[in-house]
Design an enzyme around this catalytic site. Sequence first.
Site, PDB file in Angstrom:
ATOM      1  N   LYS A   1      27.432  43.975  53.678  1.00 44.18           N
ATOM      2  CA  LYS A   1      26.365  43.497  52.246  1.00 44.18           C
ATOM      3  C   LYS A   1      27.294  42.289  51.771  1.00 44.18           C
ATOM      4  O   LYS A   1      28.334  42.560  51.143  1.00 44.18           O
ATOM      5  CB  LYS A   1      26.432  44.769  51.459  1.00 44.18           C
ATOM      6  CG  LYS A   1      25.008  44.596  50.668  1.00 44.18           C
ATOM      7  CD  LYS A   1      24.574  43.473  49.724  1.00 44.18           C
ATOM      8  CE  LYS A   1      25.046  43.649  48.362  1.00 44.18           C
ATOM      9  NZ  LYS A   1      25.126  42.660  47.698  1.00 44.18           N
TER      10      LYS A   1
ATOM     11  N   GLU B   1      40.061  46.544  47.012  1.00 39.06           N
ATOM     12  CA  GLU B   1      40.809  45.362  46.541  1.00 39.06           C
ATOM     13  C   GLU B   1      40.139  44.873  45.496  1.00 39.06           C
ATOM     14  O   GLU B   1      39.112  44.268  45.283  1.00 39.06           O
ATOM     15  CB  GLU B   1      40.745  44.264  47.815  1.00 39.06           C
ATOM     16  CG  GLU B   1      41.905  43.447  47.699  1.00 39.06           C
ATOM     17  CD  GLU B   1      41.666  42.175  46.935  1.00 39.06           C
ATOM     18  OE1 GLU B   1      41.858  42.514  45.595  1.00 39.06           O
ATOM     19  OE2 GLU B   1      41.381  41.136  47.227  1.00 39.06           O
TER      20      GLU B   1
ATOM     21  N   CYS C   1      41.615  36.399  44.000  1.00 36.08           N
ATOM     22  CA  CYS C   1      41.938  37.906  43.380  1.00 36.08           C
ATOM     23  C   CYS C   1      43.541  37.522  43.129  1.00 36.08           C
ATOM     24  O   CYS C   1      44.197  38.065  42.302  1.00 36.08           O
ATOM     25  CB  CYS C   1      42.082  38.674  44.454  1.00 36.08           C
ATOM     26  SG  CYS C   1      40.162  38.866  44.787  1.00 36.08           S
TER      27      CYS C   1
ATOM     28  N   GLU D   1      41.570  38.891  34.268  1.00 39.43           N
ATOM     29  CA  GLU D   1      41.362  37.926  35.520  1.00 39.43           C
ATOM     30  C   GLU D   1      40.085  36.951  35.126  1.00 39.43           C
ATOM     31  O   GLU D   1      39.096  37.567  34.772  1.00 39.43           O
ATOM     32  CB  GLU D   1      41.040  38.792  36.596  1.00 39.43           C
ATOM     33  CG  GLU D   1      40.910  37.742  37.839  1.00 39.43           C
ATOM     34  CD  GLU D   1      41.314  38.758  39.275  1.00 39.43           C
ATOM     35  OE1 GLU D   1      41.537  39.794  39.241  1.00 39.43           O
ATOM     36  OE2 GLU D   1      41.194  38.088  40.282  1.00 39.43           O
TER      37      GLU D   1
END
Lengths: 132, 508
Positions: free
Chosen positions: B190, B264, B303, B404
Site C-alpha cells: 500500500k 520504522e 527519518c 520530527e
Amino acid sequence: METIKRVLITEPAKEVIDTLRKRFGSELMFHQSGGCCDGSSPMCFEKGDFKVGSQDVWLGEVYGCDFFMSADQFEYWKHTQLTLDVTPGRGSSFSIEIPMGIRFMIRSKLFTTEELKILSPVVTGEEKLSER
Amino acid sequence: MESFTLSQASPVESPKIKEKYDHFIGGKFVAPSSGEYFENISPIDGKVFSKAARGNKADIEKALDAAHKAFPSWSKTSAAERSKLLNKIADVIEANLEMLARVETIDNGKALRETRAADLPLVIDHFRYFAGVIRADESTISEHDENTVSIALHEPLGVVAQIIPWNFPLLMATWKIAPALAAGCCTVVKPAEQTPTSIMILMELIGDILPPGVLNVVTGFGVEAGKPLASSPRVAKVSFTGETTTGRLIMQYASENLVPVTMELGGKSPNIFMKSVADADDDFFDKAVEGAVMFALNQGEVCTCPSRILVHEDIYDKFMDRVIARTKAIKMGHPLAEDTMMGAQASKDQYEKILSYMDIGKQEGATVLTGGAEASLNNGLEEGYYIQPTIFKGHNKMRIFQEEIFGPVVCVTTFKTTEEAIEIANDTMYGLGAGLWSRDAHELYQVPRAIQAGRVWVNCYHAYPAHAPFGGYKKSGFGRENHLMMLSHYRQTKNMLISYSKEKLGFF
C-alpha cells in the site's frame, strides 16, 4: 477556579468534526502522533478505535472529543497550548479526515507563567477510560 | 541576504504520465471496485498531474486472494530462479532510470539530482543485493549426539502487508519488496496517499517479470485501504514505516491477529561535531561542514534527517559560519532543473506543519541563523510547497529539538564535554540515526557506542548501502531493513529434530 485549557480548536476544525461525526455516525477521538512522515500531526479516529492506556495522557476534551498524547511526548509538549486546526493537503496515516483532502494539524503557543499555574489537570488514558 | 540561491537551469521534460492508474493485482492492472480515483497533486506546482485508484476493503481482499493463490508455488521457487527475477527487475529499472527518476521527482517534489543519483541507483542495487544474498544463504544444522540431528531451516512467512511512506516512494517500497520476494513471500503493498503514481509506472515496467499475484499494489487512503490490509487476518506480517500513532494502531491490529510487525517510526537524529573537527581547515573539515548541511537532503524529509547539530563550543563560530554559508548556497528552484539542489516539500499539509514549527521555535526563543520561512518561487512554482533551508540556534528542551519536523530545518546547540554531547544526543524519545565527526581515534569508537541509535554514521552521513542494517532504538521502532538479516524478518524457522536411533526410550 477557572482553568486554562491545554487544547483549543478553530472553527474550521469544528466543522470538519461535525462532518465526520455525521459520516461515521459515531463520536471521535484524537491521538497526537510523533515521529516520521506524518508524525507530529493529530490523528482522528472513531472513539475507542485507538486503544489508549497508562502510558497516554488525556489532555482534555476538544469539541466533545477526547485528546490524548503518549506520556513521554507530553513531557516535551506540556508547556505549550495546542490549537487543533485544519489545512488542505494530502496526508497519509489512518486519520479519518484524509479522504476529504484535508488534514488536521496543530498550532502551538507557549503558556504564560500565569497560565502555567492554573492549567487544566491531566489524567492517564487508563484513568480516563475507567471514569466511564 | 537571501537564505538560499536560485537555480538557473530550465526544467527537463516530463515523461508521459497517464491521466489515471489502476491497482496492480494478480499480474494485471485492475480498476478500483468503487470505480473511484483520487487526485495526485505534484508538490512542484500544487497541480493535479494524475489520479490514483481509490482502493477499499474489496480491493485489498482481491489482492490478498491473488497473493495467497501465488504463494504455494512462489514459496517453492528455487533461490536461483527468484534471484534471476530480482536481477531482471533491477536491469529493467536501470534501463529506465532517467524516466523513473523524473516521475519520482514529479510525484514527490524532490530534486532530480537526488532521484538520479540516490533514489533510483539505490533501488537497483537493493534488488541486486537481495538477488545475490539468497544465492549464498544457508540454513543451519547441528548434531546434538551421534543419533540426533537438528536442522533449522528457513521458510517464508507467507503473504505479507507492506505500508510504504512517501519520502522515498520507490526506494522505501524496494526496501520492503526486495527482501520479502527474496525470502519467498508474496506481498500486498500500500503506497502512501501523497505518492501513489511512481510505483504504478514502475509496475508497468516490471509487472510481468514476476508470476501473477507475487507482488500486488493497491493504492488508496489509510483508513479505507491501509486499515483493512493491516488488520486482515490473512496477512502473516505487517511491515510499516511512518509515525508513532499509526505504528501503535497497526500493532494493535497485529495483536488481535497475533502476527509479527516491524516498525520504522522516525527519529530526531543528533549530528555531533567534536572539537578536533576544526583542528585544520582541510578536506576533512570541509566534509564535516557538508555533513552538517545534510539536513537539507530530500528537503529534510528523511527519518534520519540530521536535525540536531551538536557542536563543541570552542569551534562553534568557525564551524557554523561555514555551515551557514554552505546552507545559503543551496540552490532552490524547479525540482526538474538539473542544478536544483533542494525541491518542494511533499504535500501542502507537510508544508503547513513545517511552518507551524518555525513559529513555535521562534516563540520558544530559538534564534534563526538562516532561513526561517517559506521560499517564494516564481515562474509557475508559486503554488508549490517550497521552504527555505533553515538553521535555528537553541537548546535541546525546545520542541523544535524534540520533534520530527520532517522539513529542511536543523537546530544547533553547543556542548562543553564529550559526556555532555552524549547526554544531549540521547535526550530524545527516538533513536534511529546519529552522526559523529571527529579526528580522535578513541572518540570514533566510544562515542558511537554510547549513542542510543540503530545507525551511527561515523565521519559520514546519509549513506544507505543495502549491505548495512538500518533500524531504530527506543521509540524509533524495531526490526531492521537492508542487509541479509532482513531475510529473517520475512521467514520463520522450521526445526526438524531428527532421531537416527532405532532404540525406544523405554518410557511407555
